[in-house]
Design a protein around this motif. Structure first.
Motif, mmCIF file in Angstrom:
data_model
loop_
_atom_site.group_PDB
_atom_site.id
_atom_site.type_symbol
_atom_site.label_atom_id
_atom_site.label_comp_id
_atom_site.label_asym_id
_atom_site.label_seq_id
_atom_site.Cartn_x
_atom_site.Cartn_y
_atom_site.Cartn_z
ATOM 1 N N VAL A 118 16.386 70.825 -61.242
ATOM 2 C CA VAL A 118 17.231 71.724 -60.580
ATOM 3 C C VAL A 118 16.586 71.845 -59.257
ATOM 4 C CG1 VAL A 118 17.873 72.651 -62.655
ATOM 5 C CG2 VAL A 118 16.148 73.511 -61.407
ATOM 6 N N CYS A 119 17.410 72.160 -58.387
ATOM 7 C CA CYS A 119 17.157 72.296 -57.004
ATOM 8 C C CYS A 119 16.640 71.069 -56.007
ATOM 9 C CB CYS A 119 16.189 73.613 -56.598
ATOM 10 S SG CYS A 119 16.204 74.044 -54.658
ATOM 11 N N THR A 120 15.469 70.898 -55.748
ATOM 12 C CA THR A 120 15.104 69.751 -54.984
ATOM 13 C C THR A 120 14.071 68.712 -56.128
ATOM 14 O OG1 THR A 120 13.075 70.718 -54.445
ATOM 15 C CG2 THR A 120 15.094 70.712 -52.752
ATOM 16 N N GLY A 121 14.161 69.482 -57.594
ATOM 17 C CA GLY A 121 13.581 68.471 -58.509
ATOM 18 C C GLY A 121 14.145 67.133 -58.582
ATOM 19 N N ALA A 122 15.155 66.741 -58.439
ATOM 20 C CA ALA A 122 15.631 65.511 -58.431
ATOM 21 C C ALA A 122 14.863 64.471 -57.397
ATOM 22 C CB ALA A 122 17.130 65.492 -57.839
ATOM 23 N N GLN A 123 14.267 64.846 -56.606
ATOM 24 C CA GLN A 123 13.443 64.015 -55.857
ATOM 25 C C GLN A 123 12.107 63.405 -56.511
ATOM 26 O OE1 GLN A 123 13.779 63.680 -52.142
ATOM 27 N NE2 GLN A 123 12.025 62.279 -51.791
ATOM 28 N N ALA A 124 11.689 64.454 -57.254
ATOM 29 C CA ALA A 124 10.551 64.110 -58.156
ATOM 30 C C ALA A 124 10.813 62.949 -59.215
ATOM 31 C CB ALA A 124 10.067 65.239 -58.926
ATOM 32 N N ILE A 125 12.159 63.190 -60.055
ATOM 33 C CA ILE A 125 12.522 61.970 -61.031
ATOM 34 C C ILE A 125 12.843 60.870 -60.290
ATOM 35 C CG2 ILE A 125 12.470 64.083 -62.867
ATOM 36 C CD1 ILE A 125 15.550 63.756 -62.521
ATOM 37 N N ALA A 126 13.537 60.916 -58.966
ATOM 38 C CA ALA A 126 13.974 59.889 -58.441
ATOM 39 C C ALA A 126 12.690 58.960 -58.114
ATOM 40 C CB ALA A 126 14.764 60.091 -57.161
ATOM 41 N N GLN A 127 11.742 59.636 -57.402
ATOM 42 C CA GLN A 127 10.412 59.002 -56.995
ATOM 43 C C GLN A 127 9.692 58.552 -58.408
ATOM 44 O OE1 GLN A 127 8.518 61.489 -53.956
ATOM 45 N NE2 GLN A 127 6.478 60.548 -54.313
ATOM 46 N N GLY A 133 20.142 53.489 -61.111
ATOM 47 C CA GLY A 133 21.243 53.273 -61.914
ATOM 48 C C GLY A 133 21.963 54.581 -62.390
ATOM 49 N N ARG A 134 21.623 55.716 -62.181
ATOM 50 C CA ARG A 134 22.232 56.826 -62.481
ATOM 51 C C ARG A 134 22.949 57.681 -61.448
ATOM 52 N NH1 ARG A 134 20.169 58.266 -67.450
ATOM 53 N NH2 ARG A 134 19.180 56.533 -68.543
ATOM 54 N N ARG A 135 23.851 58.511 -61.655
ATOM 55 C CA ARG A 135 24.166 59.436 -60.766
ATOM 56 C C ARG A 135 23.454 60.845 -60.887
ATOM 57 N NH1 ARG A 135 28.596 61.654 -61.900
ATOM 58 N NH2 ARG A 135 29.155 62.362 -59.809
ATOM 59 N N CYS A 136 23.331 61.356 -59.560
ATOM 60 C CA CYS A 136 22.684 62.571 -59.616
ATOM 61 C C CYS A 136 23.315 63.706 -58.432
ATOM 62 C CB CYS A 136 21.038 62.510 -59.714
ATOM 63 S SG CYS A 136 20.696 62.095 -57.890
ATOM 64 N N THR A 137 22.572 64.669 -58.292
ATOM 65 C CA THR A 137 22.860 65.670 -57.193
ATOM 66 C C THR A 137 21.537 66.321 -56.814
ATOM 67 O OG1 THR A 137 24.435 67.462 -56.688
ATOM 68 C CG2 THR A 137 23.325 67.640 -58.757
ATOM 69 N N ILE A 138 21.566 67.096 -55.555
ATOM 70 C CA ILE A 138 20.451 67.844 -55.178
ATOM 71 C C ILE A 138 21.129 68.992 -54.134
ATOM 72 C CG2 ILE A 138 20.103 66.336 -52.978
ATOM 73 C CD1 ILE A 138 16.996 66.369 -53.681
ATOM 74 N N HIS A 139 20.366 69.803 -53.990
ATOM 75 C CA HIS A 139 20.825 70.621 -52.786
ATOM 76 C C HIS A 139 21.235 69.994 -51.421
ATOM 77 C CE1 HIS A 139 20.777 74.129 -49.995
ATOM 78 N NE2 HIS A 139 20.696 74.711 -51.165
ATOM 79 N N TRP A 140 22.289 70.590 -51.160
ATOM 80 C CA TRP A 140 23.061 69.981 -49.893
ATOM 81 C C TRP A 140 22.091 69.730 -48.729
ATOM 82 C CZ3 TRP A 140 23.391 72.702 -45.473
ATOM 83 C CH2 TRP A 140 23.267 74.072 -45.583
ATOM 84 N N GLU A 141 21.253 70.655 -48.473
ATOM 85 C CA GLU A 141 20.355 70.817 -47.587
ATOM 86 C C GLU A 141 19.606 69.646 -47.446
ATOM 87 O OE1 GLU A 141 18.610 74.107 -44.709
ATOM 88 O OE2 GLU A 141 17.666 74.234 -46.606
ATOM 89 N N ASN A 142 19.183 69.005 -48.680
ATOM 90 C CA ASN A 142 18.267 67.826 -48.795
ATOM 91 C C ASN A 142 19.024 66.513 -49.076
ATOM 92 O OD1 ASN A 142 16.838 70.499 -50.090
ATOM 93 N ND2 ASN A 142 15.231 69.231 -49.231
ATOM 94 N N ARG A 143 20.237 66.575 -48.790
ATOM 95 C CA ARG A 143 21.071 65.574 -48.986
ATOM 96 C C ARG A 143 20.654 64.267 -48.229
ATOM 97 N NH1 ARG A 143 25.650 64.270 -51.662
ATOM 98 N NH2 ARG A 143 27.052 62.284 -50.863
#
Length: 330
Positions: A118-127, A133-143
């Motif tokens: 949640v929030c910018t945590g997607a940065q961690a699991i992406a890293q 190969g997946r779709r995801c989202t992140i806070h718009w300010e960090n897009r």
């Protein structure tokens, strides 16, 4: 009619386990918005449908972005196959992602039921390579910075995304909508609706809802041609479109477009467009390791000197000093 989730059926239901990894400077509202639906689901059902715990690197307390210190239940450890990891990020997320955290995420991803953020945590699991190969989202300010770091990952503008066993929510109250969806999938919409009622969450949003307010709402003007032009500007930052072409595309003269912007936005189309480009440039300077020259190119500036001049005029500092300030110790 769906069964009443509060009725005791006599069948023991094993609680689903959530483990929240709190990154330093995490967003408290995103964390609370994910935990509270679980607590209320248990309360409304009259039994333990969920349990949860919090972890951090080393098991030390974690300070949220608003300064509140949160005591966690323990350090990063081995989890069972039924666990769901949710990484909770916030500001300065890149500095909060450490090698031990990435190692733990990769290891546990091979056995847990699901991993989310949640929030910018997607940065961690992406890293950690867990969104390949997946779709995801992140806070718009960090897009912008996320797209620069992970161009191969499909990034959605919507409030949350569920892609098989990967769950991501944009932050803020979007984590509540994600968790309500997970509750509905496992225990039915009646229970999810009761939880939403308890939270005074009067509208359960779906994965089709976008994060940001509509352009007319954001600019405070409901003028279809003006909204169309602003959208075109936002969609074409790297290769800006001339005001003449923008005007032609909406069936106006350049002079009419000029009057429209000055009447409703108190600035010329050129100035408004420039501010959009510089705002993106500032986000990239503060959130990525891109060179100043590459930031300039990504925002439609062919000349670094022109970029620096325009940046200084708006932000009263140079791009190089902005970058240096963001790297200075707090």
């Amino acid at each position: 009619m769906a069964p009443d989730p509060r009725r005791d059926t006599g069948v023991e239901v094993r609680a689903e386990r959530f483990v929240f990894l709190l990154l330093e400077h995490f967003t408290l509202i995103a964390f609370a918005g994910a935990v509270e639906p679980l607590r209320l689901a248990n309360l409304m059902a009259g039994r333990a449908l969920y349990d949860w715990s919090t972890v951090s690197a080393g098991g030390a307390p974690v300070t949220a972005s608003n300064g509140v210190a949160v005591q966690v239940d323990g350090p990063l450890g081995e989890l069972g196959r039924d666990a769901i990891i949710i990484v909770v990020g916030g500001v300065d997320v890149k500095t909060a992602i450490t090698r031990p955290i990435l190692t733990w995420l990769r290891r546990e991803a091979r056995r847990v039921a699901a991993i989310g953020a949640v929030c910018t945590g997607a940065q961690a699991i992406a890293q950690a390579g867990l969104l390949d190969g997946r779709r995801c989202t992140i806070h718009w300010e960090n897009r912008d910075s996320f797209e620069e770091d992970f161009p191969e990952i499909e990034l959605s503008p919507n409030i949350y995304v569920i892609d098989q066993n990967r769950y991501t929510a944009a932050g803020g109250t979007a984590s509540t909508d994600l968790l309500l969806k997970l509750i509905a999938r496992r225990h039915g919409t009646d229970l999810a609706n009761m939880v939403a009622d308890q939270m005074i969450h009067t509208q359960i949003r779906t994965d089709k809802d976008e994060q940001r307010l509509s352009i007319p709402t954001r600019i405070g003007v409901r003028h279809p041609k003006l909204s169309t032009v602003v959208q075109m500007m936002e969609d074409n930052i790297e290769e800006p479109i001339s005001p003449a072409l923008l005007a032609t595309d909406v069936g106006m003269s350049t002079r009419q477009l000029e009057r429209l912007f000055r009447r409703y936005l108190n600035r010329s189309p050129k100035r408004y467009y420039m501010e959009l480009r510089l705002k993106k440039a500032r986000n990239l300077l503060l959130q990525t390791d891109m060179s100043v020259i590459n930031v300039a190119l990504a925002c439609g500036f062919a000349s670094p000197s022109h970029f620096s001049k325009c940046y200084r005029a708006l932000y009263k500092t140079t791009p190089y000093r902005e970058r240096g300030a963001s790297e200075a110790p707090g």
